[in-house]
Design an enzyme around this catalytic site. Structure first.
Site, mmCIF file in Angstrom:
data_model
loop_
_atom_site.group_PDB
_atom_site.id
_atom_site.type_symbol
_atom_site.label_atom_id
_atom_site.label_comp_id
_atom_site.label_asym_id
_atom_site.label_seq_id
_atom_site.Cartn_x
_atom_site.Cartn_y
_atom_site.Cartn_z
ATOM 1 N N THR A 81 45.580 53.717 25.418
ATOM 2 C CA THR A 81 46.452 52.933 26.552
ATOM 3 C C THR A 81 47.704 52.331 26.029
ATOM 4 O O THR A 81 47.293 51.712 25.027
ATOM 5 C CB THR A 81 45.699 52.131 27.582
ATOM 6 O OG1 THR A 81 44.828 53.191 28.296
ATOM 7 C CG2 THR A 81 46.787 51.365 28.416
ATOM 8 N N GLY A 100 41.117 49.149 27.425
ATOM 9 C CA GLY A 100 39.810 48.970 27.108
ATOM 10 C C GLY A 100 38.824 49.974 28.031
ATOM 11 O O GLY A 100 39.651 50.748 28.244
#
Ligand code: ASP
Length: 340
Positions: free
Chosen positions: A207, A259
């Protein structure tokens, strides 16, 4: 006017150990992070909005194959790419998001258009692409998102019959191809291959994201991802969810996370940082640290976040061994880091 304009970015968190990172890979990550920061810093220095700065930063991170967003995104279980992105303006609390897009070159630009030109906040799949088409955004053939490194990562994930978080499989693939023979590396390796990364199949996340405060004290946040390798079709993580992967409010802060998406969703992680500041008077640092170091670990949530407040404070906490990250204050040299 604030003199504390600053932009911060991340490119994923995980087990990133200095000992197992090749020097050329490390240098390449630093160089990419710095280039993105310089570009976003320039937007702020020129009097541009925080919203423009985070859009610019994330768009560049999407175009960079090192990171799991846009070009270089991970593969789904069907061998396709489904991309998610979100953006929020702390000045107005307007937000935009897209999920499961397959042909929009820059999902963050689509999210930005949703914020600006739609009465809705989020579009998904075909509807998101139809909206992007109406808006005249750039479309690409799905093969544009293909990189050989991510393809190898997907193959490994399939062999292991599981979904892999972000750069995990890339690490495995890089390690494997190095161990075998450089002759097996794809011809396009110089362009497409991820640098050799340290590996830990369970502890690397991807990400990209950016947060910023502009010269006028307005904050904004943006997040974009390809998700997790070998994810099921239609799986959506935290990245496009306002409050989970992205949040911005001038009164508190702007946050972008990376995460284990499912845990960040369950903790409403980005919003929790803002809520702790609003409801219990926590400082940016206290609130961000509590979410990353106390709350997420309770449900085995691993990763990190970046956040700024309207006064120009910046925090970049993570509970993994490393997180690709950096920040740049207007008028100062960018700072980039990978390890603790
Ligand atoms: N949070 C992202 C997701 O779950 C993945 C990541 O940050 O690595 O889609």
């Amino acid at each position: 006017m604030t003199t504390n304009a600053v932009v911060a970015i991340h490119g994923g968190a995980g087990t990133i150990l200095r000992a197992s990172m090749a020097p050329d890979a490390e240098a390449r990550y630093h160089a990419e992070l710095r280039a993105v920061l310089v570009a976003a810093q320039r937007v702020l220095a020129d009097g541009g909005s925080a919203l423009d700065a985070v859009t610019q930063a994330v768009r560049l991170l999407e175009d960079c194959p090192l990171f799991n967003a846009g070009h270089g995104a991970v593969f789904t279980s069907a061998g396709t790419h489904e991309l998610d992105a979100s953006i929020m303006d702390g000045r107005t609390l307007e937000a935009g998001a897209v999920s499961c897009v397959k042909r929009v070159r820059n999902p963050i630009v689509a999210a930005r258009h949703v914020l600006e030109y739609s009465e809705h906040v989020m579009f998904t799949a075909e509807g998101a692409e139809a909206f992007a088409q109406e808006q005249g955004l750039e479309f690409v053939d799905p093969s544009y998102f293909h990189t050989d490194a991510r393809y190898r990562q997907w193959q490994l994930a399939r062999e292991q019959q599981r979904a892999m978080l972000d750069h995990d499989g890339a690490s495995l693939a890089a390690a494997q191809s190095t161990a075998q023979s450089t002759a097996q590396a794809p011809a396009s390796a110089s362009n497409d291959a991820l640098p050799h990364e340290p590996l830990d199949p369970n502890r690397k996340f991807g990400t990209v994201g950016a947060v910023a405060v502009d010269l006028y004290g307005h904050v904004a946040a943006a997040t974009s991802t390809g998700g997790v390798t070998n994810k099921q079709i239609g799986r959506v993580g935290d990245a496009p969810l306002i409050g989970a992967g992205c949040y911005a409010d001038n009164a508190t802060c702007a946050v972008s996370t990376t995460g284990s998406g499912e845990m960040f969703m369950r903790m409403v992680a980005a919003y929790d940082v803002a809520a702790q500041m609003a409801y219990r008077g926590a400082s940016l640092e206290e609130a961000a640290n509590d979410v990353v170091m106390n709350r997420l670990p309770r449900i085995d949530g691993r990763g990190g976040l970046i956040a700024v407040d309207a006064r120009g404070n910046v925090v970049l906490p993570f509970n993994t061994e490393g997180m690709y990250r950096g920040y740049a204050r207007v008028g100062e040299a960018p700072v980039t880091a990978i390890y603790r």
